[in-house]
Design a protein around this motif. Structure first.
Motif, PDB file in Angstrom:
ATOM      1  N   ASP A 309       0.490  -1.165  -0.225  1.00 42.81           N
ATOM      2  CA  ASP A 309      -0.340  -0.401  -0.080  1.00 42.81           C
ATOM      3  C   ASP A 309       1.336   1.310   0.152  1.00 42.81           C
ATOM      4  OD1 ASP A 309      -2.676  -1.673  -0.056  1.00 42.81           O
ATOM      5  OD2 ASP A 309      -2.154  -1.713   2.282  1.00 42.81           O
ATOM      6  N   THR A 310       2.132   0.730   0.109  1.00 47.35           N
ATOM      7  CA  THR A 310       2.433   2.159   0.173  1.00 47.35           C
ATOM      8  C   THR A 310       2.978   2.861  -0.887  1.00 47.35           C
ATOM      9  OG1 THR A 310       4.459   1.193   1.536  1.00 47.35           O
ATOM     10  CG2 THR A 310       5.704   2.855   0.898  1.00 47.35           C
ATOM     11  N   VAL A 311       3.146   4.209  -1.397  1.00 50.14           N
ATOM     12  CA  VAL A 311       3.372   5.478  -2.295  1.00 50.14           C
ATOM     13  C   VAL A 311       4.497   6.261  -2.578  1.00 50.14           C
ATOM     14  CG1 VAL A 311       2.297   7.051  -3.082  1.00 50.14           C
ATOM     15  CG2 VAL A 311       0.468   5.775  -2.961  1.00 50.14           C
ATOM     16  N   ASN A 312       5.429   6.873  -3.478  1.00 52.74           N
ATOM     17  CA  ASN A 312       6.290   7.129  -3.695  1.00 52.74           C
ATOM     18  C   ASN A 312       6.047   8.354  -3.558  1.00 52.74           C
ATOM     19  OD1 ASN A 312       9.040   8.425  -3.844  1.00 52.74           O
ATOM     20  ND2 ASN A 312      10.057   5.957  -4.222  1.00 52.74           N
ATOM     21  N   LEU A 313       6.509   9.481  -3.294  1.00 53.02           N
ATOM     22  CA  LEU A 313       6.404  10.745  -3.086  1.00 53.02           C
ATOM     23  C   LEU A 313       7.575  11.772  -3.423  1.00 53.02           C
ATOM     24  CD1 LEU A 313       3.769  11.270  -0.626  1.00 53.02           C
ATOM     25  CD2 LEU A 313       2.628  10.956  -2.688  1.00 53.02           C
ATOM     26  N   THR A 314       7.620  12.855  -3.914  1.00 51.78           N
ATOM     27  CA  THR A 314       8.622  13.906  -4.160  1.00 51.78           C
ATOM     28  C   THR A 314       7.940  14.940  -4.685  1.00 51.78           C
ATOM     29  OG1 THR A 314       9.673  11.928  -6.445  1.00 51.78           O
ATOM     30  CG2 THR A 314      10.303  14.626  -6.083  1.00 51.78           C
ATOM     31  N   LEU A 315       8.689  15.536  -2.815  1.00 50.13           N
ATOM     32  CA  LEU A 315       8.465  16.352  -2.410  1.00 50.13           C
ATOM     33  C   LEU A 315       8.972  17.625  -3.367  1.00 50.13           C
ATOM     34  CD1 LEU A 315       7.368  15.804   1.651  1.00 50.13           C
ATOM     35  CD2 LEU A 315       5.931  15.926  -0.550  1.00 50.13           C
ATOM     36  N   GLY A 316       8.771  19.151  -3.198  1.00 51.81           N
ATOM     37  CA  GLY A 316       9.653  20.683  -4.338  1.00 51.81           C
ATOM     38  C   GLY A 316       9.682  20.639  -5.236  1.00 51.81           C
ATOM     39  N   LEU A 317       9.100  19.468  -6.030  1.00 46.62           N
ATOM     40  CA  LEU A 317       8.236  19.682  -7.429  1.00 46.62           C
ATOM     41  C   LEU A 317       7.684  20.608  -7.556  1.00 46.62           C
ATOM     42  CD1 LEU A 317       8.716  16.345  -8.833  1.00 46.62           C
ATOM     43  CD2 LEU A 317      10.644  18.082  -9.167  1.00 46.62           C
ATOM     44  N   PRO A 318       7.348  21.654  -8.776  1.00 44.16           N
ATOM     45  CA  PRO A 318       6.035  22.513  -9.004  1.00 44.16           C
ATOM     46  C   PRO A 318       4.659  21.814  -9.312  1.00 44.16           C
ATOM     47  CG  PRO A 318       7.596  22.483 -11.069  1.00 44.16           C
ATOM     48  CD  PRO A 318       8.076  21.939  -9.953  1.00 44.16           C
ATOM     49  N   TYR A 319       5.149  21.121  -9.131  1.00 43.62           N
ATOM     50  CA  TYR A 319       3.359  19.669  -8.955  1.00 43.62           C
ATOM     51  C   TYR A 319       3.843  19.159  -8.263  1.00 43.62           C
ATOM     52  CZ  TYR A 319       6.740  18.218 -13.051  1.00 43.62           C
ATOM     53  OH  TYR A 319       8.689  17.149 -13.302  1.00 43.62           O
ATOM     54  N   ILE A 320       2.255  17.809  -8.853  1.00 36.99           N
ATOM     55  CA  ILE A 320       2.179  16.674  -7.955  1.00 36.99           C
ATOM     56  C   ILE A 320       2.861  15.599  -8.591  1.00 36.99           C
ATOM     57  CG2 ILE A 320       0.493  15.324  -6.618  1.00 36.99           C
ATOM     58  CD1 ILE A 320      -1.512  17.495  -6.343  1.00 36.99           C
ATOM     59  N   ARG A 321       4.127  14.719  -8.275  1.00 34.06           N
ATOM     60  CA  ARG A 321       4.335  13.020  -8.277  1.00 34.06           C
ATOM     61  C   ARG A 321       4.436  12.287  -7.605  1.00 34.06           C
ATOM     62  NH1 ARG A 321       9.676  10.269  -7.861  1.00 34.06           N
ATOM     63  NH2 ARG A 321       8.941   8.102  -9.218  1.00 34.06           N
ATOM     64  N   THR A 322       3.169  11.122  -7.534  1.00 38.04           N
ATOM     65  CA  THR A 322       3.715  10.482  -6.988  1.00 38.04           C
ATOM     66  C   THR A 322       3.841   8.464  -7.746  1.00 38.04           C
ATOM     67  OG1 THR A 322       0.814   9.231  -6.873  1.00 38.04           O
ATOM     68  CG2 THR A 322       1.438  10.657  -5.395  1.00 38.04           C
ATOM     69  N   SER A 323       4.172   7.960  -6.991  1.00 39.23           N
ATOM     70  CA  SER A 323       4.486   6.981  -7.455  1.00 39.23           C
ATOM     71  C   SER A 323       4.547   5.305  -7.142  1.00 39.23           C
ATOM     72  CB  SER A 323       5.783   6.845  -8.169  1.00 39.23           C
ATOM     73  OG  SER A 323       6.938   5.864  -9.154  1.00 39.23           O
ATOM     74  N   VAL A 324       4.198   4.468  -7.806  1.00 37.48           N
ATOM     75  CA  VAL A 324       4.624   3.393  -7.408  1.00 37.48           C
ATOM     76  C   VAL A 324       5.495   2.233  -6.601  1.00 37.48           C
ATOM     77  CG1 VAL A 324       2.765   2.348  -9.288  1.00 37.48           C
ATOM     78  CG2 VAL A 324       5.344   1.700  -9.488  1.00 37.48           C
ATOM     79  N   ASP A 325       5.160   2.011  -5.636  1.00 35.29           N
ATOM     80  CA  ASP A 325       6.551   1.765  -4.428  1.00 35.29           C
ATOM     81  C   ASP A 325       7.241   0.272  -5.371  1.00 35.29           C
ATOM     82  OD1 ASP A 325       8.646   2.643  -2.857  1.00 35.29           O
ATOM     83  OD2 ASP A 325       7.250   0.587  -1.432  1.00 35.29           O
ATOM     84  N   HIS A 326       6.850  -0.455  -6.382  1.00 37.05           N
ATOM     85  CA  HIS A 326       7.225  -1.145  -7.350  1.00 37.05           C
ATOM     86  C   HIS A 326       8.319  -1.255  -8.535  1.00 37.05           C
ATOM     87  CE1 HIS A 326       4.406  -1.936 -10.610  1.00 37.05           C
ATOM     88  NE2 HIS A 326       3.797  -1.297  -9.186  1.00 37.05           N
ATOM     89  N   GLY A 327       9.002  -2.439  -8.762  1.00 41.23           N
ATOM     90  CA  GLY A 327      10.118  -2.093  -9.993  1.00 41.23           C
ATOM     91  C   GLY A 327       8.974  -2.864 -10.802  1.00 41.23           C
ATOM     92  N   THR A 328       9.831  -3.294 -12.190  1.00 45.37           N
ATOM     93  CA  THR A 328       8.458  -3.916 -13.701  1.00 45.37           C
ATOM     94  C   THR A 328       8.387  -4.734 -13.184  1.00 45.37           C
ATOM     95  OG1 THR A 328      10.975  -4.230 -14.033  1.00 45.37           O
ATOM     96  CG2 THR A 328      10.426  -1.965 -14.529  1.00 45.37           C
ATOM     97  N   ALA A 329       8.528  -5.489 -12.013  1.00 46.76           N
ATOM     98  CA  ALA A 329       8.761  -7.073 -12.560  1.00 46.76           C
ATOM     99  C   ALA A 329       8.437  -7.431 -14.006  1.00 46.76           C
ATOM    100  CB  ALA A 329       7.415  -7.054 -11.499  1.00 46.76           C
ATOM    101  N   LEU A 330       9.718  -7.771 -14.171  1.00 46.92           N
ATOM    102  CA  LEU A 330       9.414  -8.329 -15.499  1.00 46.92           C
ATOM    103  C   LEU A 330       9.294  -9.948 -15.919  1.00 46.92           C
ATOM    104  CD1 LEU A 330      12.865  -7.414 -17.342  1.00 46.92           C
ATOM    105  CD2 LEU A 330      10.950  -6.341 -17.566  1.00 46.92           C
ATOM    106  N   ASP A 331       9.562 -10.423 -15.372  1.00 44.44           N
ATOM    107  CA  ASP A 331       8.527 -11.965 -14.630  1.00 44.44           C
ATOM    108  C   ASP A 331       7.399 -11.894 -15.022  1.00 44.44           C
ATOM    109  OD1 ASP A 331       9.001 -11.531 -12.245  1.00 44.44           O
ATOM    110  OD2 ASP A 331       8.788 -13.033 -11.628  1.00 44.44           O
ATOM    111  N   LEU A 332       6.707 -11.168 -14.097  1.00 44.59           N
ATOM    112  CA  LEU A 332       5.442 -10.826 -14.404  1.00 44.59           C
ATOM    113  C   LEU A 332       4.643 -10.020 -15.841  1.00 44.59           C
ATOM    114  CD1 LEU A 332       5.021 -10.166 -10.750  1.00 44.59           C
ATOM    115  CD2 LEU A 332       4.452 -12.247 -11.474  1.00 44.59           C
ATOM    116  N   ALA A 333       4.653  -9.448 -16.214  1.00 45.97           N
ATOM    117  CA  ALA A 333       4.088  -9.164 -17.268  1.00 45.97           C
ATOM    118  C   ALA A 333       3.757  -9.485 -18.234  1.00 45.97           C
ATOM    119  CB  ALA A 333       5.628  -8.662 -18.500  1.00 45.97           C
ATOM    120  N   GLY A 334       1.925  -9.019 -18.793  1.00 45.47           N
ATOM    121  CA  GLY A 334       1.863 -10.713 -19.585  1.00 45.47           C
ATOM    122  C   GLY A 334       0.806 -11.837 -19.063  1.00 45.47           C
TER     123      GLY A 334
END
Length: 360
Positions: A309-334
Motif C-alpha cells: 500500500d506504500t506510495v512514493n512521493l517527490t516533494l519540492g516539485l512545482p507539481y504533484i508526482r506520486t509513484s508506485v513502490d515496485h519495480g518492472t517485475a519483468l517475470d510477470l509482464a503479460g
C-alpha cells in the motif's frame, strides 16, 4: 477543462514491464472511475492492445477495457491543443485516454529492448510538460528500468547518466533539491539522504541539507496536503539520538540547531528523537510526517506497516508526482499476477493532494 477536473496522468514506464498490466487491471475492474477525473496514460497503444490480449489469455482480466487514443509522437507536442480537449470529446465509455507514443520495436513482455528506451524517456518529458503547464493535475509514474535507459545512453538534462524519475523531474523543473517521501495508511516518512552507502551518510548530514529538507516538507505538507500547521517528528542520526554526545555529536552540532530555528519560528517540529522510540504508536498518533536521516532508518519501519500500500512521493516539485513502490517485475509482464494495489494507492494520494491543493 476546469482545475477540479484536470486529468491524472499515468506514465506506464518500461513497456516490457508491468506498467501496462496494472493500468489494464484497474481499468478492467472499473477502479479508474473512482477518482472522478479523466485518466490519461502514456503508452504505445498497439503494445497496450497486445498486453490486454495476453492478460485475457492468462485469465487476469475478463475483457479489454475501452480506451481512446490521441497521437502525441511529434517532437513538439501541441500542449495547448491537449489542454483544450473538452471533456465531451472523450468517449464516455472509455476507461482512459492513451497518449500514444509508439515504441521503436515491437514489445515483448519480460524482455528489455534498449531500442525502446527513448520512448520511455519521451513519456517522462511529455508528463513534465503537461504537469508544469497545469494541463494535468498530477503525474503518477509506473516503473522503469534505469539500467535500460543508461545502456541506451539516455542522459539527464545536466548531461549525466539517467539515475531515476526523481532526478529527471528535479532537473526538468529547475529545482536544486527535492525530497523523497514514502507514505501509507500508517505514516509518512521523508528522507534527508536517499541512496547512499552507510559510510557516506554522516558527511551528507549538513545544516543546509537538513534545513532544506525540513522546509520542503513543511511547504508541501501545507500546499499539497492542506495542513496549515503540520506536526513533524525528526529522527536523530545516531542511536539514542547521540545519547547526549556519547554516541555521536551530529545531533548537538548540526541537527538540533537547525530544528530549533524552525521551532523558534513557530513550526510544530521536534528536536532529534531516537528512531527506535519515535516509530511507536504513541508518537505516530500525534504527527503528520516523520523526517528520517537515511533510507534504511525510516523505510523498513514504514514498509513493515504496508508494503503493497506504500506510495512514493517527490516533494519540492512545482507539481504533484506520486509513484508506485515496485519495480518492472519483468517475470510477470503479460502473465497475470501483478498487483495493482500500489498504483491504486498512488492514484488515490495524487487525487487527494490535487483536491487539497485547490483549497490550500
Amino acid at each position: 477543462m476546469t482545475a477540479e477536473k484536470r486529468p491524472l496522468l499515468i506514465t506506464t514506464g518500461e513497456p516490457a514491464g508491468i506498467g501496462m498490466d496494472v493500468v489494464l487491471s484497474l481499468a478492467a475492474e472499473g477502479k479508474l472511475q473512482d477518482f472522478d477525473r479523466p485518466m490519461w496514460v502514456t503508452a504505445d497503444a498497439s503494445a497496450m492492445q497486445v498486453r490486454a490480449d495476453e492478460l485475457i489469455a492468462a485469465g487476469a482480466i475478463n475483457k479489454a477495457p475501452v480506451w481512446q487514443t490521441i497521437d502525441v509522437n511529434a517532437n513538439d507536442v501541441d500542449m495547448n491543443a491537449l489542454k483544450q480537449i473538452p471533456q465531451q470529446d472523450i468517449d464516455a465509455d472509455s476507461a482512459f485516454v492513451i497518449l500514444n507514443i509508439p515504441c521503436a520495436v515491437s514489445v515483448v513482455g519480460g524482455q528489455i529492448n534498449i531500442a525502446n528506451s527513448a520512448m520511455v524517456a519521451r513519456q517522462l518529458d511529455i508528463a513534465h510538460q503537461l504537469a508544469v503547464n497545469e494541463t494535468v493535475a498530477a503525474i503518477i509514474t509506473g516503473p522503469l528500468q534505469k539500467s535500460a535507459l543508461i545502456d541506451a545512453d539516455i542522459k539527464l538534462l545536466d548531461g549525466t547518466m539517467f539515475s531515476g524519475h526523481t532526478e529527471f523531474f528535479m532537473q526538468q523543473s529547475g529545482c536544486d533539491k527535492v525530497v523523497m517521501m514514502l507514505a501509507n495508511q500508517a505514516m509518512k516518512v521523508a528522507l534527508v539522504t536517499t541512496h547512499l552507502a552507510l559510510k557516506d551518510i554522516p558527511a551528507a548530514i549538513t545544516a543546509d541539507n537538513v534545513r532544506q529538507t525540513v522546509q520542503i516538507v513543511i511547504d508541501d505538507m501545507r500546499e499539497k496536503f492542506g495542513l496549515a500547521q503540520p506536526r513533524i517528528l525528526v529522527c536523530g542520526l545516531n542511536p539514542h539520538a547521540g545519547e547526549g554526545g556519547h554516541l555521536g555529536s551530529e545531533e548537538i552540532d548540526i541537527i538540533n540547531p537547525v530544528l530549533r530555528e524552525f521551532i523558534d519560528a513557530g513550526v510544530n517540529i521536534s528536536e532529534a528523537m531516537p528512531a527506535d522510540t519515535l516509530f511507536t504508536s504513541r508518537h505516530l498518533a500525534n504527527c503528520d510526517a516523520v523526517i528520517a536521516m537515511y533510507h534504511d532508518q525510516g523505510l523498513p519501519v514504514l514498509k513493515s506497516h504496508g508494503f503493497g500500500d506504500t506510495v512514493n512521493l517527490t516533494l519540492g516539485l512545482p507539481y504533484i508526482r506520486t509513484s508506485v513502490d515496485h519495480g518492472t517485475a519483468l517475470d510477470l509482464a503479460g502473465r497475470g499476477g501483478a498487483s495493482a494495489t500500489s498504483l491504486y494507492q498512488a492514484l488515490n494520494m495524487a487525487n487527494e493532494m490535487a483536491n487539497k491543493s485547490l483549497t490550500s
